[in-house]
Scaffold this active site. Sequence first.
Site, mmCIF file in Angstrom:
data_model
loop_
_atom_site.group_PDB
_atom_site.id
_atom_site.type_symbol
_atom_site.label_atom_id
_atom_site.label_comp_id
_atom_site.label_asym_id
_atom_site.label_seq_id
_atom_site.Cartn_x
_atom_site.Cartn_y
_atom_site.Cartn_z
ATOM 1 N N TYR A 166 43.990 -25.417 12.318
ATOM 2 C CA TYR A 166 42.521 -25.537 12.317
ATOM 3 C C TYR A 166 41.903 -24.249 11.764
ATOM 4 C CZ TYR A 166 37.784 -26.315 14.173
ATOM 5 O OH TYR A 166 36.425 -26.480 14.313
ATOM 6 N N ASP B 81 30.933 -41.625 8.241
ATOM 7 C CA ASP B 81 31.846 -41.265 9.327
ATOM 8 C C ASP B 81 33.018 -42.239 9.266
ATOM 9 O OD1 ASP B 81 31.409 -39.380 12.037
ATOM 10 O OD2 ASP B 81 32.901 -40.964 12.285
ATOM 11 N N LYS C 73 39.661 -23.706 8.280
ATOM 12 C CA LYS C 73 38.277 -23.208 8.293
ATOM 13 C C LYS C 73 38.158 -21.908 7.504
ATOM 14 C CE LYS C 73 36.553 -26.576 10.778
ATOM 15 N NZ LYS C 73 35.623 -27.544 10.178
ATOM 16 N N THR D 165 30.167 -30.915 21.809
ATOM 17 C CA THR D 165 30.184 -32.116 20.963
ATOM 18 C C THR D 165 31.340 -33.005 21.423
ATOM 19 O OG1 THR D 165 31.764 -31.235 19.358
ATOM 20 C CG2 THR D 165 29.435 -30.717 18.967
ATOM 21 N N ASN E 171 30.617 -31.961 6.718
ATOM 22 C CA ASN E 171 30.691 -31.514 8.116
ATOM 23 C C ASN E 171 31.859 -32.116 8.890
ATOM 24 O OD1 ASN E 171 29.445 -30.709 10.849
ATOM 25 N ND2 ASN E 171 29.457 -32.955 10.945
HETATM 26 N N1 LIG Z 1 32.244 -28.308 18.498
HETATM 27 C C1 LIG Z 1 32.624 -27.064 18.239
HETATM 28 O O1 LIG Z 1 32.782 -26.207 19.149
HETATM 29 C C2 LIG Z 1 32.846 -26.653 16.807
HETATM 30 C C3 LIG Z 1 33.038 -25.287 16.539
HETATM 31 C C4 LIG Z 1 33.255 -24.900 15.237
HETATM 32 C C5 LIG Z 1 33.265 -25.834 14.212
HETATM 33 N N2 LIG Z 1 33.090 -27.162 14.497
HETATM 34 C C6 LIG Z 1 33.127 -28.100 13.388
HETATM 35 O O2 LIG Z 1 31.959 -28.894 13.398
HETATM 36 C C7 LIG Z 1 32.211 -30.081 12.651
HETATM 37 C C8 LIG Z 1 31.647 -31.274 13.393
HETATM 38 O O3 LIG Z 1 32.404 -31.455 14.580
HETATM 39 P P1 LIG Z 1 31.731 -31.733 15.998
HETATM 40 O O4 LIG Z 1 31.930 -30.525 16.818
HETATM 41 O O5 LIG Z 1 30.377 -32.273 15.825
HETATM 42 O O6 LIG Z 1 32.749 -32.800 16.561
HETATM 43 P P2 LIG Z 1 32.618 -34.372 16.834
HETATM 44 O O7 LIG Z 1 34.000 -34.805 17.123
HETATM 45 O O8 LIG Z 1 31.559 -34.619 17.835
HETATM 46 O O9 LIG Z 1 32.118 -34.962 15.437
HETATM 47 C C9 LIG Z 1 32.976 -35.032 14.340
HETATM 48 C C10 LIG Z 1 32.714 -36.333 13.593
HETATM 49 O O10 LIG Z 1 33.525 -36.329 12.404
HETATM 50 C C11 LIG Z 1 34.102 -37.611 12.280
HETATM 51 N N3 LIG Z 1 35.319 -37.509 11.468
HETATM 52 C C12 LIG Z 1 36.490 -36.931 11.779
HETATM 53 N N4 LIG Z 1 37.368 -37.073 10.789
HETATM 54 C C13 LIG Z 1 36.742 -37.773 9.825
HETATM 55 C C14 LIG Z 1 37.130 -38.226 8.543
HETATM 56 N N5 LIG Z 1 38.358 -38.026 8.055
HETATM 57 N N6 LIG Z 1 36.227 -38.911 7.813
HETATM 58 C C15 LIG Z 1 34.979 -39.160 8.283
HETATM 59 N N7 LIG Z 1 34.559 -38.744 9.486
HETATM 60 C C16 LIG Z 1 35.431 -38.065 10.242
HETATM 61 C C17 LIG Z 1 34.355 -38.073 13.702
HETATM 62 O O11 LIG Z 1 34.514 -39.493 13.787
HETATM 63 C C18 LIG Z 1 33.115 -37.561 14.413
HETATM 64 O O12 LIG Z 1 32.062 -38.520 14.385
HETATM 65 C C19 LIG Z 1 33.716 -30.124 12.414
HETATM 66 O O13 LIG Z 1 34.003 -29.717 11.094
HETATM 67 C C20 LIG Z 1 34.245 -29.112 13.406
HETATM 68 O O14 LIG Z 1 35.476 -28.564 12.994
HETATM 69 C C21 LIG Z 1 32.877 -27.583 15.778
#
Ligand SMILES: NC(=O)c1ccc[n+]([C@@H]2O[C@H](COP(=O)([O-])OP(=O)(O)OC[C@H]3O[C@@H](n4cnc5c(N)ncnc54)[C@H](O)[C@@H]3O)[C@@H](O)[C@H]2O)c1
Length: 270
Positions: free
Chosen positions: A157, A38, A161, A192, A90
């Site tokens: 975004y 991370d 995706k 999240t 992820n």
């Molecule tokens: N939460 C939602 O509703 C949702 C919906 C669709 C897709 N997603 C996708 O799920 C994935 C995880 O996101 P989440 O919802 O758990 O959000 P989150 O913000 O809780 O977790 C994301 C994590 O990624 C880390 N991160 C961000 N950029 C980074 C980088 N350049 N290098 C290393 N780490 C990095 C952040 O520090 C964080 O710990 C993402 O790809 C997000 O686009 C989330």
Amino acid sequence: MSGRLSGKIAAITGAGSGIGRASAKLFASEGAKLVLLDKTDAVKETAAMVEADGGHAVVMTGDAGEEQDISALVAKAIEMHGGLHVMFANAGITGNVRGGFFDATPDVWAEVLRINLIGPFLAVKHAASAIKDSGGGAIVCTASVAGLRSGAGPAQYSASKAGVINLVQTAAQQLAGTGVRVNAVLPGLTETGMTQPLFDGARAAGKEDRIGQLNPLLRGGQPGEIAQAALFLASEEASYVNGQALAVDGGLSSSHPTSRPPGDPNRPTS
Ligand SMILES: NC(=O)c1ccc[n+]([C@@H]2O[C@H](COP(=O)([O-])OP(=O)(O)OC[C@H]3O[C@@H](n4cnc5c(N)ncnc54)[C@H](O)[C@@H]3O)[C@@H](O)[C@H]2O)c1
């Protein structure tokens, strides 16, 4: 320990929060040894949670969109655990900007694409040969329902995706005959770090029932529910699933937008 990832070594990016953290805990509980990346130190808390539950996790802070960091993550899996079977690419950001579509700058687009799309490309590029050398396995990339069509996030975004969905199709083809499968998980709205302000705001306004009202389950998702889908794609249970995009969205993407008819108990009142 026996489990669905027993004897497997898994790398997870974005493991400091949300879906990545839930997946780390679940993968470890299913027997995987982990290497977690991370950009923040929160990944150390994730590792501590895994270890407290009897699992094994080593951590790296780094940038999932930087080639040297992804290469180092794969190298760390080999050095610390002796190989790699699963890469869960992820990490992601939304790239929200003040204003709308026409206010986004090329710099914002470039940063979102760098982390959300080039990051998963780098994960495939560097993990594939390590997974092949370890006897085969799976790469899972987090895309989003936002990648299916407009309306679930900023344009940059959504475009990133959509690119991930295409990437897993191409990567699966490029890895023909290697024993490495590549798939995407497509979360819908999930509670999240990324979406916490939205959930908190709705609760504070007494409008929690509005969250997820556009999907037929009428609720938002929890990170553990996305982790379960990632686990399936990562495990041998998905041994014939390759190049696919699995939506985990409460059914949101199953329909075009439609209003609930008068008399429907789920029709919003205001
Ligand atoms: N939460 C939602 O509703 C949702 C919906 C669709 C897709 N997603 C996708 O799920 C994935 C995880 O996101 P989440 O919802 O758990 O959000 P989150 O913000 O809780 O977790 C994301 C994590 O990624 C880390 N991160 C961000 N950029 C980074 C980088 N350049 N290098 C290393 N780490 C990095 C952040 O520090 C964080 O710990 C993402 O790809 C997000 O686009 C989330």
